[in-house]
Design a protein around this motif. Structure first.
Motif, PDB file in Angstrom:
ATOM      1  N   ARG A 194      35.790  27.859  42.909  1.00 26.38           N
ATOM      2  CA  ARG A 194      34.454  27.956  42.339  1.00 26.38           C
ATOM      3  C   ARG A 194      34.117  29.420  42.055  1.00 26.38           C
ATOM      4  NH1 ARG A 194      28.900  25.297  44.820  1.00 26.38           N
ATOM      5  NH2 ARG A 194      27.639  25.565  42.932  1.00 26.38           N
ATOM      6  N   GLY A 195      33.656  29.694  40.847  1.00 30.17           N
ATOM      7  CA  GLY A 195      33.282  31.041  40.445  1.00 30.17           C
ATOM      8  C   GLY A 195      34.420  31.854  39.881  1.00 30.17           C
ATOM      9  N   THR A 196      35.655  31.384  40.026  1.00 22.66           N
ATOM     10  CA  THR A 196      36.804  32.152  39.551  1.00 22.66           C
ATOM     11  C   THR A 196      36.799  32.296  38.033  1.00 22.66           C
ATOM     12  OG1 THR A 196      38.113  31.379  41.425  1.00 22.66           O
ATOM     13  CG2 THR A 196      39.319  32.273  39.560  1.00 22.66           C
ATOM     14  N   ALA A 197      36.342  31.266  37.326  1.00 25.08           N
ATOM     15  CA  ALA A 197      36.348  31.315  35.862  1.00 25.08           C
ATOM     16  C   ALA A 197      35.516  32.479  35.346  1.00 25.08           C
ATOM     17  CB  ALA A 197      35.830  29.995  35.293  1.00 25.08           C
ATOM     18  N   TYR A 198      34.372  32.732  35.981  1.00 26.08           N
ATOM     19  CA  TYR A 198      33.528  33.843  35.554  1.00 26.08           C
ATOM     20  C   TYR A 198      34.242  35.178  35.756  1.00 26.08           C
ATOM     21  CZ  TYR A 198      29.758  30.407  35.574  1.00 26.08           C
ATOM     22  OH  TYR A 198      28.986  29.309  35.337  1.00 26.08           O
ATOM     23  N   LEU A 199      34.890  35.320  36.907  1.00 34.16           N
ATOM     24  CA  LEU A 199      35.590  36.566  37.188  1.00 34.16           C
ATOM     25  C   LEU A 199      36.738  36.780  36.217  1.00 34.16           C
ATOM     26  CD1 LEU A 199      35.395  38.867  39.216  1.00 34.16           C
ATOM     27  CD2 LEU A 199      37.091  37.705  40.616  1.00 34.16           C
ATOM     28  N   VAL A 200      37.450  35.725  35.881  1.00 34.84           N
ATOM     29  CA  VAL A 200      38.566  35.832  34.945  1.00 34.84           C
ATOM     30  C   VAL A 200      38.062  36.222  33.557  1.00 34.84           C
ATOM     31  CG1 VAL A 200      40.365  34.525  33.761  1.00 34.84           C
ATOM     32  CG2 VAL A 200      40.045  34.240  36.226  1.00 34.84           C
ATOM     33  N   LEU A 201      36.982  35.601  33.108  1.00 30.53           N
ATOM     34  CA  LEU A 201      36.446  35.927  31.788  1.00 30.53           C
ATOM     35  C   LEU A 201      35.926  37.361  31.743  1.00 30.53           C
ATOM     36  CD1 LEU A 201      34.600  32.607  30.920  1.00 30.53           C
ATOM     37  CD2 LEU A 201      36.649  33.495  29.823  1.00 30.53           C
ATOM     38  N   GLY A 202      35.233  37.786  32.802  1.00 29.87           N
ATOM     39  CA  GLY A 202      34.747  39.164  32.844  1.00 29.87           C
ATOM     40  C   GLY A 202      35.882  40.163  32.859  1.00 29.87           C
ATOM     41  N   ALA A 203      36.934  39.862  33.625  1.00 27.81           N
ATOM     42  CA  ALA A 203      38.089  40.753  33.661  1.00 27.81           C
ATOM     43  C   ALA A 203      38.782  40.800  32.308  1.00 27.81           C
ATOM     44  CB  ALA A 203      39.063  40.296  34.748  1.00 27.81           C
ATOM     45  N   ALA A 204      38.836  39.654  31.617  1.00 27.68           N
ATOM     46  CA  ALA A 204      39.448  39.633  30.284  1.00 27.68           C
ATOM     47  C   ALA A 204      38.687  40.538  29.323  1.00 27.68           C
ATOM     48  CB  ALA A 204      39.479  38.200  29.757  1.00 27.68           C
ATOM     49  N   LEU A 205      37.362  40.495  29.400  1.00 31.17           N
ATOM     50  CA  LEU A 205      36.553  41.372  28.553  1.00 31.17           C
ATOM     51  C   LEU A 205      36.796  42.835  28.907  1.00 31.17           C
ATOM     52  CD1 LEU A 205      34.319  41.807  26.466  1.00 31.17           C
ATOM     53  CD2 LEU A 205      32.643  41.502  28.297  1.00 31.17           C
ATOM     54  N   LEU A 206      36.851  43.136  30.189  1.00 29.70           N
ATOM     55  CA  LEU A 206      37.094  44.513  30.619  1.00 29.70           C
ATOM     56  C   LEU A 206      38.444  45.009  30.133  1.00 29.70           C
ATOM     57  CD1 LEU A 206      36.457  47.039  32.318  1.00 29.70           C
ATOM     58  CD2 LEU A 206      37.433  45.842  34.290  1.00 29.70           C
ATOM     59  N   PHE A 207      39.478  44.198  30.335  1.00 28.30           N
ATOM     60  CA  PHE A 207      40.817  44.642  29.965  1.00 28.30           C
ATOM     61  C   PHE A 207      40.974  44.755  28.452  1.00 28.30           C
ATOM     62  CE2 PHE A 207      42.286  42.581  34.138  1.00 28.30           C
ATOM     63  CZ  PHE A 207      41.960  43.740  34.817  1.00 28.30           C
ATOM     64  N   LEU A 208      40.282  43.896  27.716  1.00 29.07           N
ATOM     65  CA  LEU A 208      40.332  43.977  26.263  1.00 29.07           C
ATOM     66  C   LEU A 208      39.748  45.301  25.786  1.00 29.07           C
ATOM     67  CD1 LEU A 208      40.940  42.440  23.593  1.00 29.07           C
ATOM     68  CD2 LEU A 208      38.593  41.612  23.663  1.00 29.07           C
ATOM     69  N   THR A 209      38.606  45.679  26.343  1.00 28.15           N
ATOM     70  CA  THR A 209      37.976  46.933  25.925  1.00 28.15           C
ATOM     71  C   THR A 209      38.741  48.150  26.441  1.00 28.15           C
ATOM     72  OG1 THR A 209      36.497  46.736  27.841  1.00 28.15           O
ATOM     73  CG2 THR A 209      35.691  45.905  25.738  1.00 28.15           C
ATOM     74  N   VAL A 210      39.315  48.044  27.640  1.00 26.67           N
ATOM     75  CA  VAL A 210      40.123  49.153  28.156  1.00 26.67           C
ATOM     76  C   VAL A 210      41.348  49.374  27.269  1.00 26.67           C
ATOM     77  CG1 VAL A 210      41.614  49.878  30.059  1.00 26.67           C
ATOM     78  CG2 VAL A 210      39.343  48.978  30.537  1.00 26.67           C
ATOM     79  N   ALA A 211      42.013  48.276  26.886  1.00 29.49           N
ATOM     80  CA  ALA A 211      43.173  48.391  26.000  1.00 29.49           C
ATOM     81  C   ALA A 211      42.769  49.024  24.665  1.00 29.49           C
ATOM     82  CB  ALA A 211      43.798  47.018  25.777  1.00 29.49           C
ATOM     83  N   THR A 227      36.057  52.584  17.262  1.00 29.14           N
ATOM     84  CA  THR A 227      34.932  52.942  18.117  1.00 29.14           C
ATOM     85  C   THR A 227      35.435  53.231  19.524  1.00 29.14           C
ATOM     86  OG1 THR A 227      33.499  51.479  16.844  1.00 29.14           O
ATOM     87  CG2 THR A 227      32.684  52.220  18.992  1.00 29.14           C
ATOM     88  N   GLY A 228      35.042  54.372  20.070  1.00 29.50           N
ATOM     89  CA  GLY A 228      35.466  54.733  21.420  1.00 29.50           C
ATOM     90  C   GLY A 228      34.480  54.272  22.482  1.00 29.50           C
ATOM     91  N   ASN A 229      34.896  54.439  23.760  1.00 23.72           N
ATOM     92  CA  ASN A 229      34.043  54.155  24.919  1.00 23.72           C
ATOM     93  C   ASN A 229      33.564  52.711  24.966  1.00 23.72           C
ATOM     94  OD1 ASN A 229      32.782  54.855  27.315  1.00 23.72           O
ATOM     95  ND2 ASN A 229      30.865  55.392  26.308  1.00 23.72           N
ATOM     96  N   LEU A 230      34.415  51.773  24.570  1.00 21.35           N
ATOM     97  CA  LEU A 230      34.050  50.368  24.720  1.00 21.35           C
ATOM     98  C   LEU A 230      34.319  49.856  26.124  1.00 21.35           C
ATOM     99  CD1 LEU A 230      35.170  48.608  21.427  1.00 21.35           C
ATOM    100  CD2 LEU A 230      32.887  49.247  22.156  1.00 21.35           C
ATOM    101  N   SER A 231      35.144  50.580  26.885  1.00 23.36           N
ATOM    102  CA  SER A 231      35.461  50.109  28.231  1.00 23.36           C
ATOM    103  C   SER A 231      34.217  50.063  29.109  1.00 23.36           C
ATOM    104  CB  SER A 231      36.521  51.001  28.874  1.00 23.36           C
ATOM    105  OG  SER A 231      36.102  52.348  28.903  1.00 23.36           O
ATOM    106  N   ALA A 232      33.261  50.978  28.871  1.00 27.00           N
ATOM    107  CA  ALA A 232      32.018  50.936  29.647  1.00 27.00           C
ATOM    108  C   ALA A 232      31.248  49.657  29.350  1.00 27.00           C
ATOM    109  CB  ALA A 232      31.163  52.157  29.332  1.00 27.00           C
ATOM    110  N   LEU A 233      31.243  49.245  28.068  1.00 23.01           N
ATOM    111  CA  LEU A 233      30.596  47.982  27.715  1.00 23.01           C
ATOM    112  C   LEU A 233      31.330  46.804  28.350  1.00 23.01           C
ATOM    113  CD1 LEU A 233      28.479  46.424  26.086  1.00 23.01           C
ATOM    114  CD2 LEU A 233      30.054  46.464  24.143  1.00 23.01           C
ATOM    115  N   GLY A 234      32.667  46.854  28.319  1.00 25.89           N
ATOM    116  CA  GLY A 234      33.445  45.809  28.981  1.00 25.89           C
ATOM    117  C   GLY A 234      33.184  45.777  30.470  1.00 25.89           C
ATOM    118  N   MET A 235      33.018  46.967  31.066  1.00 23.55           N
ATOM    119  CA  MET A 235      32.713  47.026  32.490  1.00 23.55           C
ATOM    120  C   MET A 235      31.356  46.401  32.779  1.00 23.55           C
ATOM    121  SD  MET A 235      33.742  47.823  35.425  1.00 23.55           S
ATOM    122  CE  MET A 235      32.918  47.707  37.011  1.00 23.55           C
ATOM    123  N   LEU A 236      30.400  46.608  31.878  1.00 28.76           N
ATOM    124  CA  LEU A 236      29.083  46.004  32.061  1.00 28.76           C
ATOM    125  C   LEU A 236      29.188  44.477  32.039  1.00 28.76           C
ATOM    126  CD1 LEU A 236      26.155  46.856  32.468  1.00 28.76           C
ATOM    127  CD2 LEU A 236      25.831  46.682  30.004  1.00 28.76           C
TER     128      LEU A 236
END
Length: 717
Positions: A420-437, A459-468
Motif C-alpha cells: 500500500r502506497g508503493t505506487a505513489y512512491l514509484v510514480l514520484g521517483a519516476a518523475l524525479l529520475f526523468l527530470t534528473v536524466a 530547459t535546465g533545473n527541471l530536477s528541482a521540479l521533479g523533486m517537488l
C-alpha cells in the motif's frame, strides 16, 4: 484563459484538437497548475505534441471519453500521469526562434511583444581576439568563422586547430528589427565564464573580467537583462568571452530577445519559479528533519530531509543563479564547488533513502560503492580547482545514470509486491529520475560540444521540479502510513476503553497474583540465601573432617598477621603430620584412613580451647593450628596437649616401628610480626620444625621463634 481556448469535440466522444500558435514550450510548465481547473470543464487536455515551427497541438477528450478513462484508471493515478506527460512534452519541445542566416537574424515580422525569441543560429566568431564594436566599423576583421550558438566552443575547428575549453574569443551577430520598435531587451544566461556585451556600440552588460590569460580573467556566473533602443533597422551584438576556469567555454545557453516588458516578465517568472522551488524543498526538508528528531529510528526521514535541502540549495546556484544575484562578489570557485557538491552528495543521500525504505531490495554493496565514488569525487571538488574537476564531471554523470538504473530496477521489484502506497512512491521517483536524466543531458558535454543534441534538452533545473513531485508523492505515502497508525491507535483506544470497564476487578485479581508471586519470591530468596551460605561454608571447609580448609587458613593468617603487626602481639602456628600415614592406608585401606583423619581432626579441635584459635586441615594427613596472641611457650603447651590427645586415641597401627598406635609429629613456630618477616616465613619455620621432629624419631615436637637472634629450638618428647 487556457480553458477558454478549449473547444468542444464531436458529439460522439471523438478526440478534438486545439492548436495554439506561438505558444512557447516554456509556458507549458504553467499548465500543471491549471490541472485542477481543467478537470472541471467539459473537455480534458491530454498529451500534446510540438511541431517544428513551435506550434503546440493538444488533444482534448470529450465528457464521455473522460468518464471512461477515469473509471478505468482512477483520479489520483491519472493526475500523476498527466504531470509526467507534461514534463515529457517540456523536455522534447522546440522553442521559437527567429529566421536566420549566418551572422544575421530577421525579426522584422516578429511580434516581440508576444513573447521572447531565442537568438539560436550561426554567429560570427573570432578566436583569440577580443574585438570591440569599433573594430567592425571599417569592415570585417580577419580570422572570423561562423559557429552555432548556443554551444561550447570546445571542438570548434578554427583554422588548423580544434579548440579546447580554455581561451577567449568574440561573438558577433546582427538583428534586423522593425524601426518602430520601442525599448527592447535581452535575457542573458550564464556565459562561461566571463563576458562583455555591446549593443549598437554601447556596452550594456557583463560578468566577471575578460582577459587573455588566466591571471587577467575573473570568472562569474550572472544571469542579466540588458535593455536598449534600436538605433536603426539593424541591431549589432558584440560579445567578448574568456574562459580559463571551466572545462567548457562560450555561450552554452540561448540568449533571448523581446520587448522590455516581456523580458522583465519572463525573468520574474523564472525567479519566482526558482524561489518557489527553493522555499518548498527547504521547508519540506526541514519538516522531515524535525520528524526525524522525534522518531530517531526512522532513518529515511533524515535522508529524505537532507536530500530536499540539498536539492533546494542547488536551485540557488542554477537557473537564475539567485545566490549570485544576492552576493555578486562571491568567489566563483566557491559557488561552483557548492553547486557541484550538492549534486554529488545528493546522489548518495538518495541511495541511502531507498536503502532505508526498501532495505531488502537495495544491497549494502551498492551503498558502499556509492559512498566510495561520491567521496572520491567530492574530495576532488574540495581539493582541485574547477578547471580540473569539471573535466571529471561527465564521469559522475554516467555514474548517476547507473544509479538511476539501479533504483529503477529496485522500484520495479517493489511494484510487484503491491504494498500500500508503493505506487505513489514509484510514480514520484519516476518523475524525479526523468527530470534528473534531463538535467544531466542539459549539462552534459554531449549537448554543449555537439550541436546535434542541442534540441533534445532546452530547459535546465527541471530536477528541482521533479523533486517537488517526489516530495508530493512521498508525502502521500507518509499520509497513508500515519493514517494507518492513527487507525491502529483508535483500535487500541477502543480496546483500552473495554479494559478500563473491568479495571477494578482486573487490578484486584492482579494484586492477589502479585502478592502470591511476592511471597514465592521471598521464599525463594530465603532458600537462595541459605544455599549461598551453605556453598560459602563448603568452599571454606574440608568436607571430610569439617575443619577449615587451606583457603580459609590463608585468609585467616593474613588477617591475624596484620592484627598482630598493628598491636605488637605474638602469633603462633603449629604444623601437625600423622606419622607413617601412607603405610597405615596401605595396610588398613582408605576407608580406615578416612576414619583416622576424622578422629585426629576431632582431637585437634578438642585441644583448642579459645574461640579465636583455628583448626585447619592443611592437606592430606597434615593439619595446622593457628593461635593468635600466643607466645612460643604457650604454643608448645597446646602442641603437647594435641600430641597426647591423639596418642590417647590408641588407633592401631601395626606397621609402626616405634609405637603400635597412631602418633603425630609437630612443629611450632611463633613470631611478633614486623617489617623484617612475613606470614610465609612463619609457615616455613613451622614446617621445618615439624620435619625436624620427624627426623629425630617422630611422635615429638620441635619449636622455633621466627626473627629471634640465634633462633632457640626446644625439643619435647
Amino acid at each position: 484563459m487556457l480553458a477558454a481556448l478549449l473547444r468542444r469535440s464531436g458529439s460522439h466522444g471523438a478526440h478534438g484538437i486545439m492548436v495554439m500558435d506561438n505558444w512557447r514550450v516554456d509556458h507549458i510548465a504553467h499548465m500543471t497548475f491549471l490541472w485542477g481547473d481543467l478537470t472541471k470543464t467539459d473537455n480534458l487536455v491530454l498529451p500534446f505534441t510540438t511541431s517544428a515551427d513551435g506550434v503546440v497541438a493538444m488533444y482534448v477528450l470529450s465528457e464521455q471519453s473522460r468518464a471512461f478513462w477515469m473509471a478505468r484508471t482512477g483520479w489520483s493515478k491519472v493526475s500523476i500521469c498527466i504531470g509526467l506527460l507534461l514534463v515529457i512534452g517540456l523536455l522534447t519541445g522546440t522553442p521559437h526562434t527567429l529566421a536566420s542566416a549566418p551572422g544575421f537574424f530577421d525579426g522584422r515580422e516578429q511580434d516581440l511583444a508576444g513573447g521572447l525569441v531565442n537568438l539560436d543560429g550561426h554567429w560570427e566568431f573570432y578566436w583569440d581576439q577580443l574585438l570591440e564594436p569599433a573594430d567592425f566599423a571599417h569592415g570585417i576583421p580577419e580570422g572570423g568563422e561562423y559557429v552555432a550558438v548556443p554551444g561550447a566552443w570546445n571542438g570548434y575547428h578554427i583554422g588548423e586547430q580544434d579548440l579546447l575549453g580554455q581561451g577567449y574569443g568574440t561573438y558577433r551577430v546582427q538583428i534586423q528589427v522593425d524601426h518602430n520598435q520601442s525599448l527592447l531587451g535581452l535575457r542573458l544566461p550564464r556565459i562561461l565564464t566571463a563576458y562583455r556585451l555591446w549593443v549598437d556600440g554601447g556596452e550594456v552588460a557583463g560578468a566577471g573580467r575578460v582577459g587573455r590569460n588566466r591571471s587577467e580573467v575573473t570568472p562569474q556566473y550572472l544571469t542579466q537583462q540588458a535593455f536598449f533602443y534600436p538605433s536603426g533597422s539593424t541591431v549589432e551584438l558584440v560579445i567578448q568571452v574568456s574562459n580559463f576556469h571551466h572545462r567548457s567555454g562560450g555561450i552554452l545557453e540561448s540568449i533571448q530577445l523581446g520587448t522590455a516588458d516581456s523580458v522583465q516578465a519572463a525573468t520574474k517568472r523564472s525567479l519566482a519559479y526558482d524561489l518557489f522551488l527553493f522555499g518548498s524543498l527547504v521547508i519540506m526538508g526541514v519538516y522531515h528533519l524535525v520528524l526525524f528528531l522525534y522518531r530517531r529510528s526512522e532513518w529515511p526521514l533524515l535522508y529524505f530531509g537532507l536530500f530536499c535541502v540539498l536539492v533546494g540549495l542547488r536551485t540557488l546556484f542554477v537557473g537564475q543563479i539567485f545566490f549570485t544575484q544576492l552576493f555578486p562578489a562571491v568567489n566563483w570557485e566557491l559557488a561552483h564547488k557548492a553547486q557541484t557538491l550538492t549534486y554529488y552528495l545528493g546522489v548518495h543521500v538518495i541511495i541511502l533513502f531507498f536503502k532505508g525504505v526498501f532495505p531488502t531490495y537495495v544491497s549494502g554493496h551498492t551503498v558502499r560503492v556509492s559512498a566510495w565514488v561520491v567521496s572520491i569525487f567530492s574530495a576532488s571538488v574540495l581539493l582541485l580547482p574547477a578547471r580540473y574537476f569539471t573535466i571529471a564531471n561527465p564521469v559522475f554523470q554516467v555514474f548517476t545514470l547507473l544509479v538511476i538504473g539501479c533504483i529503477i530496477g529496485v522500484l520495479a521489484r517493489v511494484a510487484k509486491g503491491r504494498e500500500r502506497g508503493t505506487a505513489y512512491l514509484v510514480l514520484g521517483a519516476a518523475l524525479l529520475f526523468l527530470t534528473v536524466a534531463h538535467d544531466i543531458l542539459f549539462l552534459s558535454i554531449l549537448r554543449s560540444d555537439h550541436q546535434a543534441f542541442q534540441n533534445i534538452a532546452r530547459t535546465g533545473n527541471l530536477s528541482a521540479l521533479g523533486m517537488l513531485g517526489f516530495v508530493f508523492t512521498h508525502s502521500l505515502v507518509l499520509a497513508i502510513k500515519y493514517s494507518q497508525a492513527f487507525h491502529r491507535n483508535e483500535e487500541l483506544a477502543s480496546e483500552l476503553a473495554a479494559i478500563n470497564e473491568n479495571l477494578e476487578t482486573t487490578v484486584q485479581r492482579r494484586t492477589k497474583d502479585l502478592q502470591a508471586a511476592n511471597s514465592r519470591v521471598k521464599e525463594q530468596k530465603r532458600a537462595l540465601e541459605e544455599a549461598n551460605h551453605s556453598l560459602a561454608m563448603l568452599s571454606l571447609k574440608d568436607p571430610l573432617t569439617e575443619l577449615w580448609n587451606r583457603r580459609h587458613f590463608e585468609e585467616a593468617l593474613a588477617t591475624e598477621w596484620k592484627r598482630s603487626l598493628r598491636r605488637g602481639e605474638s602469633l603462633a602456628l603449629i604444623f601437625i603430620d600423622i606419622d607413617e600415614f601412607k603405610a597405615f592406608n596401605d595396610q588398613y585401606g582408605h576407608r580406615a584412613g578416612d576414619e583416622c583423619l576424622i578422629r585426629v581432626a576431632q582431637s585437634l579441635r578438642g585441644a583448642l580451647k579459645r574461640t579465636g584459635d583455628i583448626a585447619v586441615r592443611y592437606g592430606g594427613e597434615e593439619f595446622v593450628a593457628l593461635l593468635p596472641m600466643t607466645a612460643n611457650s604457650g604454643a608448645a603447651e597446646v602442641a603437647e596437649a594435641i600430641r597426647y590427645r591423639i596418642g590417647d586415641l590408641r588407633i592401631p597401627q601395626a606397621c609402626s616401628v616405634q609405637e603400635k598406635f597412631v602418633t603425630v609429629s609437630l612443629g611450632v613456630a611463633s613470631a611478633v610480626p614486623n617489617g623484617d618477616c612475613s606470614p610465609e616465613d612463619l609457615i616455613t619455620a613451622a614446617d621445618r620444625a615439624m620435619y625436624k621432629a620427624k627426623q629425630k624419631g617422630k611422635n615429638r615436637m620441635e619449636t622455633v621463634v621466627v626473627g629471634a637472634v640465634g633462633s632457640m629450638l626446644v625439643r619435647h618428647s
